[in-house]
Design a protein around this motif. Structure first.
Motif, PDB file in Angstrom:
ATOM      1  N   ILE A 128     -23.161 -21.301   3.456  1.00  0.00           N
ATOM      2  CA  ILE A 128     -23.213 -20.319   2.367  1.00  0.00           C
ATOM      3  C   ILE A 128     -23.188 -18.933   3.007  1.00  0.00           C
ATOM      4  N   PRO A 129     -22.027 -18.235   2.903  1.00  0.00           N
ATOM      5  CA  PRO A 129     -21.937 -16.932   3.585  1.00  0.00           C
ATOM      6  C   PRO A 129     -22.757 -15.845   2.894  1.00  0.00           C
ATOM      7  N   ASP A 134     -23.623  -6.083   2.004  1.00  0.00           N
ATOM      8  CA  ASP A 134     -25.047  -5.740   2.136  1.00  0.00           C
ATOM      9  C   ASP A 134     -25.852  -6.905   2.709  1.00  0.00           C
ATOM     10  N   TRP A 135     -25.156  -7.958   3.127  1.00  0.00           N
ATOM     11  CA  TRP A 135     -25.767  -9.167   3.687  1.00  0.00           C
ATOM     12  C   TRP A 135     -26.742  -9.820   2.711  1.00  0.00           C
ATOM     13  N   ILE A 166     -34.438 -11.463   2.065  1.00  0.00           N
ATOM     14  CA  ILE A 166     -34.256 -11.722   0.636  1.00  0.00           C
ATOM     15  C   ILE A 166     -35.517 -11.315  -0.119  1.00  0.00           C
ATOM     16  N   ALA A 167     -35.345 -11.176  -1.423  1.00  0.00           N
ATOM     17  CA  ALA A 167     -36.478 -10.812  -2.286  1.00  0.00           C
ATOM     18  C   ALA A 167     -37.356 -12.049  -2.486  1.00  0.00           C
ATOM     19  N   TRP A 299     -22.312   0.170   9.805  1.00  0.00           N
ATOM     20  CA  TRP A 299     -23.389  -0.816   9.817  1.00  0.00           C
ATOM     21  C   TRP A 299     -24.122  -0.873   8.482  1.00  0.00           C
ATOM     22  N   VAL A 300     -24.671  -2.030   8.239  1.00  0.00           N
ATOM     23  CA  VAL A 300     -25.625  -2.193   7.149  1.00  0.00           C
ATOM     24  C   VAL A 300     -26.984  -2.143   7.839  1.00  0.00           C
ATOM     25  N   ARG A 301     -27.782  -1.110   7.513  1.00  0.00           N
ATOM     26  CA  ARG A 301     -29.073  -0.960   8.219  1.00  0.00           C
ATOM     27  C   ARG A 301     -29.928  -2.200   7.977  1.00  0.00           C
ATOM     28  N   PRO A 302     -30.447  -2.807   9.057  1.00  0.00           N
ATOM     29  CA  PRO A 302     -31.223  -4.032   8.875  1.00  0.00           C
ATOM     30  C   PRO A 302     -32.523  -3.785   8.103  1.00  0.00           C
ATOM     31  N   LEU A 303     -32.886  -4.748   7.284  1.00  0.00           N
ATOM     32  CA  LEU A 303     -34.135  -4.659   6.521  1.00  0.00           C
ATOM     33  C   LEU A 303     -35.296  -5.252   7.320  1.00  0.00           C
ATOM     34  N   ALA A 304     -34.961  -6.114   8.282  1.00  0.00           N
ATOM     35  CA  ALA A 304     -36.016  -6.842   9.001  1.00  0.00           C
ATOM     36  C   ALA A 304     -35.423  -7.469  10.256  1.00  0.00           C
TER      37      ALA A 304
END
Ligand SMILES: Cc1ncc(COP(=O)(O)O)c(C=O)c1O
Length: 374
Positions: A128-129, A134-135, A166-167, A299-304
């Motif tokens: 599942i990609p 926004d990943w 993820i939320a 880049w998509v700034r990493p959340l974690a």
């Protein structure tokens, strides 16, 4: 057993110890032995000084399993088993869960063993990609992929390589989907405690009796070299199958490593604060780097986590990374090592030499694209 080469690990085997800067590392700046031992409480120091180097308990040192269990509300040491790194735990858990007639659903891109071991068993695998804009994860796509023979959903949040998170509501939905279909949620949580601009998720093991949480000392705890990983699950049948398989791999964990892990987990506030400070500083450096170099990198700034998955905006990442490592000794990890298309590459920001490596990358890119490159 027929299993494909682990591309990322083969790439690291070639380069990791031959370069000046590993700018694609996923682990965090390792502790020095002397500094780690200085964190030991009296009990752990006593264990270290009087340690006898025999075999250890196959499930792991009870005091260590106790300490690990304290990371999982509602779980006890009985729900925890230790391994040689997270990698052994992935290998054995997948073997315990799957047979050739089964199906696995795996979030992608992924650390290769999370889908490759399933394939080597003969199970069918649906990837599942994540959405490259926004990943984000489409949880409906996970639900739609479920089949009557789906035995496991494999997720990894915080995510390597993208830095996605993820939320909580989506995490709860994944748990519900797995439970509805009688499948296990195998949740690779090795980057847990490295949340930047996102909330910390609950663990899978505390959230569902059939879910399995994967943890390791390598990433936020910054002790990759001790090779201590674990699973936590309230599913006793899974634990027993995994324990039976471990007799054919390592039997038990390294005695000194168990004590070192115990020391670090007991001092985890200090250990995690140190890693968070490194990562926070490095993210600031990266924000400025990507702002200065918008025409070359996106880049998509990493959340974690401790990795990100930027993209080279022009040229070809494989050729670029090869020229970079050959001339500057700076190692990037092109997306092709994940079997992932396009010009993405993994950039790790858990190490103290990151800023120096990024300076070399920037100078190299300026020169590379100023002479006859697209
Ligand atoms: C998502 C993920 N899972 C598992 C592992 C394996 O961890 P270890 O090498 O510490 O066994 C890694 C290592 O990079 C990883 O990134």
């Amino acid at each position: 057993m027929q299993i494909a080469d682990f591309r990322l690990e083969r790439y690291f085997a070639k380069w990791e110890f031959a370069v000046r800067h590993v700018l694609c590392a996923s682990d965090c700046e390792p502790w020095a032995m002397h500094d780690l031992l200085a964190l030991a409480d009296d009990d752990a120091r006593g264990r270290w000084d009087s340690l006898r180097l025999g075999y250890t308990e196959s499930l792991g040192l009870p005091a260590l399993r106790d300490e690990i269990a304290s990371l999982y509300p509602g779980l006890s040491a009985d729900d925890v088993m230790t391994f040689t790194g997270a990698e052994e735990a992935v290998f054995l858990t997948m073997h315990a869960l799957l047979s050739a007639s089964d199906h696995a659903v795996v979030v992608w891109p992924a650390y290769q063993s999370l889908h490759e071991v399933a394939r080597s068993i003969g199970a069918s695998v649906t990837l599942i990609p994540l959405d490259p804009h926004d990943w984000s994860l489409d949880v409906d796509a996970v639900a739609a992929a479920m089949r009557p023979n789906t035995r496991v959903i494999v997720i990894n949040f915080p995510h390597n390589p993208t830095g996605a998170q993820i939320a909580k509501a989506d995490f709860a939905r994944l748990i519900a989907i797995a439970e509805l279909h009688g499948a296990h949620l195998f949740s690779d949580e090795v980057y847990r405690f490295l949340e930047h601009s996102s909330e910390r998720l609950p663990t899978a093991a505390e959230s569902s009796t059939s879910a399995i949480s994967l943890g390791v000392m390598s990433k936020p705890f910054a002790l990759a070299g001790i090779r201590i990983g674990w699973i936590a699950t309230r599913d006793r049948a899974v634990r027993e199958r995994v324990a039976g398989l471990k007799d054919y791999t390592t039997i038990c964990s390294s005695a000194p490593s168990e004590i070192l892990a115990l020391i670090a987990l007991r001092a985890r506030t200090k250990v995690l604060d140190r890693t968070s400070a490194i990562v926070r500083t490095n993210l600031g450096v990266l924000d400025e780097f990507f702002a200065r170099n918008e025409d070359t990198f996106t880049w998509v700034r990493p959340l974690a986590g401790s990795t990100s998955f930027p993209s080279l905006a022009r040229g070809d990442i494989d050729a670029f990374a090869e020229a970079l490592v050959e001339t500057e000794g700076v190692l990037l990890l092109p997306a092709s090592q994940f079997g992932y298309p396009g010009n993405h590459f993994r950039l790790g920001y858990g190490r103290c030499d990151m800023a120096a490596a990024v300076t070399r990358l920037e100078e190299f890119a300026r020169h590379y694209f100023s002479i006859a490159q697209p």
